[in-house]
Design a protein around this motif. Structure first.
Motif, PDB file in Angstrom:
ATOM      1  N   GLY A  84       0.785  -1.231   0.000  1.00 20.43           N
ATOM      2  CA  GLY A  84       0.000   0.000   0.000  1.00 20.43           C
ATOM      3  C   GLY A  84       0.815   1.279   0.000  1.00 20.43           C
ATOM      4  N   LYS A  85       2.120   1.184   0.043  1.00 18.64           N
ATOM      5  CA  LYS A  85       2.988   2.367   0.111  1.00 18.64           C
ATOM      6  C   LYS A  85       3.689   2.633  -1.218  1.00 18.64           C
ATOM      7  N   ILE A  86       4.183   3.842  -1.340  1.00 17.14           N
ATOM      8  CA  ILE A  86       5.100   4.222  -2.413  1.00 17.14           C
ATOM      9  C   ILE A  86       6.398   4.576  -1.716  1.00 17.14           C
ATOM     10  N   CYS A  87       7.516   4.014  -2.194  1.00 17.37           N
ATOM     11  CA  CYS A  87       8.786   4.179  -1.498  1.00 17.37           C
ATOM     12  C   CYS A  87       9.875   4.707  -2.429  1.00 17.37           C
ATOM     13  N   ALA A  88      10.691   5.587  -1.884  1.00 13.13           N
ATOM     14  CA  ALA A  88      11.883   6.074  -2.571  1.00 13.13           C
ATOM     15  C   ALA A  88      13.089   5.508  -1.827  1.00 13.13           C
ATOM     16  N   PHE A  89      14.035   4.918  -2.555  1.00  9.67           N
ATOM     17  CA  PHE A  89      15.215   4.308  -1.959  1.00  9.67           C
ATOM     18  C   PHE A  89      16.470   5.049  -2.391  1.00  9.67           C
ATOM     19  N   ASN A  90      17.470   5.057  -1.507  1.00 10.25           N
ATOM     20  CA  ASN A  90      18.727   5.725  -1.862  1.00 10.25           C
ATOM     21  C   ASN A  90      19.733   4.763  -2.487  1.00 10.25           C
ATOM     22  N   ALA A  91      19.258   3.583  -2.891  1.00 11.31           N
ATOM     23  CA  ALA A  91      20.097   2.604  -3.587  1.00 11.31           C
ATOM     24  C   ALA A  91      19.263   1.965  -4.698  1.00 11.31           C
ATOM     25  N   PRO A  92      19.905   1.474  -5.752  1.00  9.90           N
ATOM     26  CA  PRO A  92      19.162   0.789  -6.814  1.00  9.90           C
ATOM     27  C   PRO A  92      18.487  -0.482  -6.295  1.00  9.90           C
ATOM     28  N   PHE A  93      17.570  -0.996  -7.082  1.00 13.38           N
ATOM     29  CA  PHE A  93      16.907  -2.276  -6.830  1.00 13.38           C
ATOM     30  C   PHE A  93      16.087  -2.285  -5.540  1.00 13.38           C
ATOM     31  N   ALA A  94      15.453  -1.141  -5.230  1.00  8.58           N
ATOM     32  CA  ALA A  94      14.599  -1.011  -4.041  1.00  8.58           C
ATOM     33  C   ALA A  94      15.337  -1.459  -2.786  1.00  8.58           C
ATOM     34  N   ASP A  95      16.518  -0.898  -2.587  1.00  7.31           N
ATOM     35  CA  ASP A  95      17.369  -1.278  -1.471  1.00  7.31           C
ATOM     36  C   ASP A  95      17.880  -0.025  -0.777  1.00  7.31           C
ATOM     37  N   GLY A  96      18.497  -0.193   0.378  1.00  7.70           N
ATOM     38  CA  GLY A  96      19.066   0.925   1.126  1.00  7.70           C
ATOM     39  C   GLY A  96      18.034   1.593   2.012  1.00  7.70           C
ATOM     40  N   SER A  97      18.313   2.824   2.379  1.00  8.38           N
ATOM     41  CA  SER A  97      17.373   3.599   3.193  1.00  8.38           C
ATOM     42  C   SER A  97      16.164   3.955   2.350  1.00  8.38           C
ATOM     43  N   ALA A  98      15.018   4.089   3.007  1.00 13.39           N
ATOM     44  CA  ALA A  98      13.781   4.332   2.257  1.00 13.39           C
ATOM     45  C   ALA A  98      12.933   5.407   2.906  1.00 13.39           C
ATOM     46  N   LEU A  99      12.298   6.200   2.051  1.00 13.08           N
ATOM     47  CA  LEU A  99      11.210   7.080   2.462  1.00 13.08           C
ATOM     48  C   LEU A  99       9.957   6.434   1.923  1.00 13.08           C
ATOM     49  N   SER A 100       8.916   6.325   2.737  1.00  9.41           N
ATOM     50  CA  SER A 100       7.678   5.728   2.237  1.00  9.41           C
ATOM     51  C   SER A 100       6.510   6.670   2.495  1.00  9.41           C
ATOM     52  N   PHE A 101       5.560   6.639   1.588  1.00 12.91           N
ATOM     53  CA  PHE A 101       4.395   7.509   1.640  1.00 12.91           C
ATOM     54  C   PHE A 101       3.135   6.654   1.558  1.00 12.91           C
ATOM     55  N   GLY A 102       2.179   6.946   2.416  1.00 12.38           N
ATOM     56  CA  GLY A 102       0.967   6.136   2.492  1.00 12.38           C
ATOM     57  C   GLY A 102      -0.236   6.741   1.812  1.00 12.38           C
ATOM     58  N   THR A 103      -0.118   7.954   1.304  1.00 10.11           N
ATOM     59  CA  THR A 103      -1.241   8.578   0.608  1.00 10.11           C
ATOM     60  C   THR A 103      -0.870   8.835  -0.839  1.00 10.11           C
ATOM     61  N   CYS A 104      -1.883   8.974  -1.668  1.00  5.91           N
ATOM     62  CA  CYS A 104      -1.660   9.255  -3.076  1.00  5.91           C
ATOM     63  C   CYS A 104      -1.677  10.771  -3.277  1.00  5.91           C
ATOM     64  N   GLY A 105      -0.672  11.300  -3.938  1.00  9.00           N
ATOM     65  CA  GLY A 105      -0.542  12.730  -4.170  1.00  9.00           C
ATOM     66  C   GLY A 105       0.846  13.020  -4.698  1.00  9.00           C
ATOM     67  N   VAL A 106       1.277  14.257  -4.543  1.00 17.64           N
ATOM     68  CA  VAL A 106       2.634  14.640  -4.927  1.00 17.64           C
ATOM     69  C   VAL A 106       3.431  14.789  -3.643  1.00 17.64           C
ATOM     70  N   HIS A 107       4.473  13.975  -3.513  1.00 19.28           N
ATOM     71  CA  HIS A 107       5.281  13.956  -2.293  1.00 19.28           C
ATOM     72  C   HIS A 107       6.674  14.491  -2.598  1.00 19.28           C
ATOM     73  N   SER A 108       7.051  15.572  -1.925  1.00 18.38           N
ATOM     74  CA  SER A 108       8.382  16.161  -2.094  1.00 18.38           C
ATOM     75  C   SER A 108       9.436  15.279  -1.454  1.00 18.38           C
ATOM     76  N   ILE A 109      10.565  15.189  -2.110  1.00 22.56           N
ATOM     77  CA  ILE A 109      11.712  14.447  -1.583  1.00 22.56           C
ATOM     78  C   ILE A 109      12.670  15.468  -0.977  1.00 22.56           C
TER      79      ILE A 109
END
Length: 158
Positions: A84-109
């Protein structure tokens, strides 16, 4: 003389009793030493709450950050991105540290987080890794994509 000795004993007992209260109170509060990435994000983005040394949340932004632990893996929908989340990772292949967002919208990084991959662990819709309004990658539901360029926001579409 006995009265003076008794007063001195009571006074010393009171001093020791009062002096031990802060030590006991301090011992009751656990100190959490956050991972460096978590500490930096807490400094850059106000309103964060440290949950443990590898996990913080920003309730007002519906954002959370996790940093991988050296052992122990839990089941997730897409890599380390929870269902149910959208996640941004600081490493390729969905690895490393992650920011995750639980709502649909525009999320600033936050500017101190370099996005190398994005996962869309939702059951439908897409996520767009963008630089401003320019789409760098489109990520379908249930997948992830490695990214290139500077990702400044992630846009979720239904």
């Amino acid at each position: 003389m006995r009265r003076t000795c008794m007063m001195l004993t009571v006074t010393l007992a009171a001093v020791f009793a009062i002096g031990s209260v802060p030590v006991a109170a301090a011992a009751a509060e656990p100190l959490i030493d956050p991972a460096p990435e978590i500490a930096e994000m807490l400094d850059v983005v106000p309103g964060g709450i440290l949950l443990d040394s590898h996990h913080a949340v920003w309730p007002e932004l519906d954002m959370e950050m996790t940093v991988p632990r050296s052992s122990g893996v839990s089941a997730r929908a897409v890599g380390a991105c929870a269902t149910g989340k959208i996640c941004a990772f600081n490493a390729p292949f969905a690895d490393g540290s992650a920011l995750s967002f639980g709502t649909c919208g525009v999320h600033s990084i936050p500017s101190n987080f370099s996005v190398k991959s994005v996962a869309n662990a939702r059951s439908s819709g897409t996520a767009q890794a963008r630089n401003g309004t320019t789409v760098l990658k489109t990520i379908s539901a249930g997948t992830y994509q490695n990214t290139s360029g500077t990702v400044t926001n992630i846009r979720c579409t239904l």
